[in-house]
Scaffold this motif. Structure first.
Motif, PDB file in Angstrom:
ATOM      1  N   ILE A 112       5.755  10.079   1.785  1.00 47.99           N
ATOM      2  CA  ILE A 112       4.826   8.486   2.124  1.00 47.99           C
ATOM      3  C   ILE A 112       5.853   8.059   1.911  1.00 47.99           C
ATOM      4  O   ILE A 112       5.582   6.329   3.164  1.00 47.99           O
ATOM      5  CB  ILE A 112       4.396   8.621   0.478  1.00 47.99           C
ATOM      6  CG1 ILE A 112       2.893   9.896   0.562  1.00 47.99           C
ATOM      7  CG2 ILE A 112       3.189   7.022   0.861  1.00 47.99           C
ATOM      8  CD1 ILE A 112       2.054  10.223  -0.608  1.00 47.99           C
ATOM      9  N   ALA A 113       6.810   8.116   1.405  1.00 46.95           N
ATOM     10  CA  ALA A 113       7.734   5.824   1.383  1.00 46.95           C
ATOM     11  C   ALA A 113       7.985   5.819   2.834  1.00 46.95           C
ATOM     12  O   ALA A 113       8.591   4.801   3.348  1.00 46.95           O
ATOM     13  CB  ALA A 113       8.901   6.493   0.200  1.00 46.95           C
ATOM     14  N   GLU A 114       8.874   7.007   3.159  1.00 50.34           N
ATOM     15  CA  GLU A 114      10.075   6.875   4.206  1.00 50.34           C
ATOM     16  C   GLU A 114       9.090   6.792   5.564  1.00 50.34           C
ATOM     17  O   GLU A 114       9.672   6.557   6.628  1.00 50.34           O
ATOM     18  CB  GLU A 114      11.091   8.353   4.145  1.00 50.34           C
ATOM     19  CG  GLU A 114      11.550   8.189   3.041  1.00 50.34           C
ATOM     20  CD  GLU A 114      13.184   7.284   2.745  1.00 50.34           C
ATOM     21  OE1 GLU A 114      13.185   6.123   3.908  1.00 50.34           O
ATOM     22  OE2 GLU A 114      12.686   6.140   1.929  1.00 50.34           O
ATOM     23  N   GLY A 115       8.082   8.055   5.782  1.00 49.90           N
ATOM     24  CA  GLY A 115       7.173   7.896   7.031  1.00 49.90           C
ATOM     25  C   GLY A 115       8.406   9.595   8.146  1.00 49.90           C
ATOM     26  O   GLY A 115       9.471   9.149   7.926  1.00 49.90           O
ATOM     27  N   ARG A 116       7.585   9.300   9.327  1.00 55.93           N
ATOM     28  CA  ARG A 116       8.536   9.905  10.445  1.00 55.93           C
ATOM     29  C   ARG A 116       7.360  10.097  11.260  1.00 55.93           C
ATOM     30  O   ARG A 116       5.852  10.158  11.302  1.00 55.93           O
ATOM     31  CB  ARG A 116       8.537  10.997   9.888  1.00 55.93           C
ATOM     32  CG  ARG A 116       9.318  11.775  11.300  1.00 55.93           C
ATOM     33  CD  ARG A 116       9.827  13.027  11.038  1.00 55.93           C
ATOM     34  NE  ARG A 116       8.161  14.215  11.409  1.00 55.93           N
ATOM     35  CZ  ARG A 116       8.611  15.557  11.278  1.00 55.93           C
ATOM     36  NH1 ARG A 116       9.258  15.921  11.593  1.00 55.93           N
ATOM     37  NH2 ARG A 116       7.427  16.383  11.410  1.00 55.93           N
ATOM     38  N   ALA A 117       7.506   9.345  12.294  1.00 53.55           N
ATOM     39  CA  ALA A 117       6.948   9.175  13.852  1.00 53.55           C
ATOM     40  C   ALA A 117       5.821   9.978  13.722  1.00 53.55           C
ATOM     41  O   ALA A 117       6.261  11.364  13.782  1.00 53.55           O
ATOM     42  CB  ALA A 117       7.358   9.143  14.404  1.00 53.55           C
ATOM     43  N   PRO A 118       4.380  10.389  13.552  1.00 53.65           N
ATOM     44  CA  PRO A 118       3.770   9.616  13.815  1.00 53.65           C
ATOM     45  C   PRO A 118       3.561   8.703  12.655  1.00 53.65           C
ATOM     46  O   PRO A 118       2.630   7.396  12.729  1.00 53.65           O
ATOM     47  CB  PRO A 118       2.739   9.256  14.750  1.00 53.65           C
ATOM     48  CG  PRO A 118       2.272  10.348  14.055  1.00 53.65           C
ATOM     49  CD  PRO A 118       3.667  11.290  13.923  1.00 53.65           C
ATOM     50  N   MET A 119       3.800   9.190  11.557  1.00 47.70           N
ATOM     51  CA  MET A 119       3.615   8.400  10.104  1.00 47.70           C
ATOM     52  C   MET A 119       4.263   7.500   9.748  1.00 47.70           C
ATOM     53  O   MET A 119       5.397   7.569  10.065  1.00 47.70           O
ATOM     54  CB  MET A 119       3.503   9.585   9.653  1.00 47.70           C
ATOM     55  CG  MET A 119       2.835   9.267   7.509  1.00 47.70           C
ATOM     56  SD  MET A 119       2.723  10.452   6.352  1.00 47.70           S
ATOM     57  CE  MET A 119       3.013   9.625   4.735  1.00 47.70           C
ATOM     58  N   ALA A 120       3.758   6.681   9.893  1.00 50.47           N
ATOM     59  CA  ALA A 120       4.580   4.870   9.392  1.00 50.47           C
ATOM     60  C   ALA A 120       4.952   4.851   7.384  1.00 50.47           C
ATOM     61  O   ALA A 120       4.766   5.996   6.517  1.00 50.47           O
ATOM     62  CB  ALA A 120       3.176   4.102   8.557  1.00 50.47           C
ATOM     63  N   SER A 121       5.732   4.432   7.744  1.00 54.21           N
ATOM     64  CA  SER A 121       6.611   4.121   6.583  1.00 54.21           C
ATOM     65  C   SER A 121       6.020   3.580   5.574  1.00 54.21           C
ATOM     66  O   SER A 121       4.818   1.924   5.489  1.00 54.21           O
ATOM     67  CB  SER A 121       8.098   3.489   6.597  1.00 54.21           C
ATOM     68  OG  SER A 121       9.030   2.592   5.007  1.00 54.21           O
TER      69      SER A 121
END
Length: 142
Positions: A112-121
């Motif tokens: 959740i903190a770092e994210g990874r495309a397409p999910m945002a940080s």
């Protein structure tokens, strides 16, 4: 009579064309399907301890945050079927799956903190305590 021969000739030519086309393979497109590797948090993330683990109030608060921050992609029940998620590649994770739920709270917190495309940080937009609350709620989706 000449018109009839022309029509027969055109019909026969069309038939041959369709017959030929059915045997010819369609060319492959030039696009390459991109698949992301499995998203695995670093081993150090497993050592991060959830300070709100088992806190029912935190899960209740997390549900409210989930509806604001996560619902649109992960869907109302966490199945990865939210409206915004339909157009994403890769598709949002099914938060109810055994694979997801088997992760440590620390690994989920890290993602959740770092994210990874397409999910945002969300490291700077969701305070730590609120991220833990979301995790507590996600744990209820099993």
């Amino acid at each position: 009579m000449k018109t009839k021969k022309i029509l027969i000739s055109i019909t026969f030519t069309g038939f041959l064309f369709l017959l030929l086309v059915s045997f010819v393979k369609a060319p492959k497109n030039d696009y390459i399907t991109v698949q992301q590797k499995k998203w695995v948090a670093p081993a150090s993330a497993d050592k991060i301890v959830n300070p709100l683990k088992g806190d029912a109030n935190a899960a209740t608060s997390g549900k409210k945050l989930y509806k604001v921050m996560c619902f649109v992609c992960h869907g109302p029940k966490g199945k990865g079927d939210g409206m915004a998620g339909a157009g994403l590649t890769p598709k949002p994770t099914d938060l109810t799956s055994d694979e997801f739920q088997s992760q440590s709270d620390g690994a989920i917190f890290w993602k959740i903190a770092e994210g990874r495309a397409p999910m945002a940080s969300y490291k700077s937009s969701i305070p730590e305590k609120k991220r833990w609350e979301i995790i507590n709620y996600i744990r209820t989706l099993k």
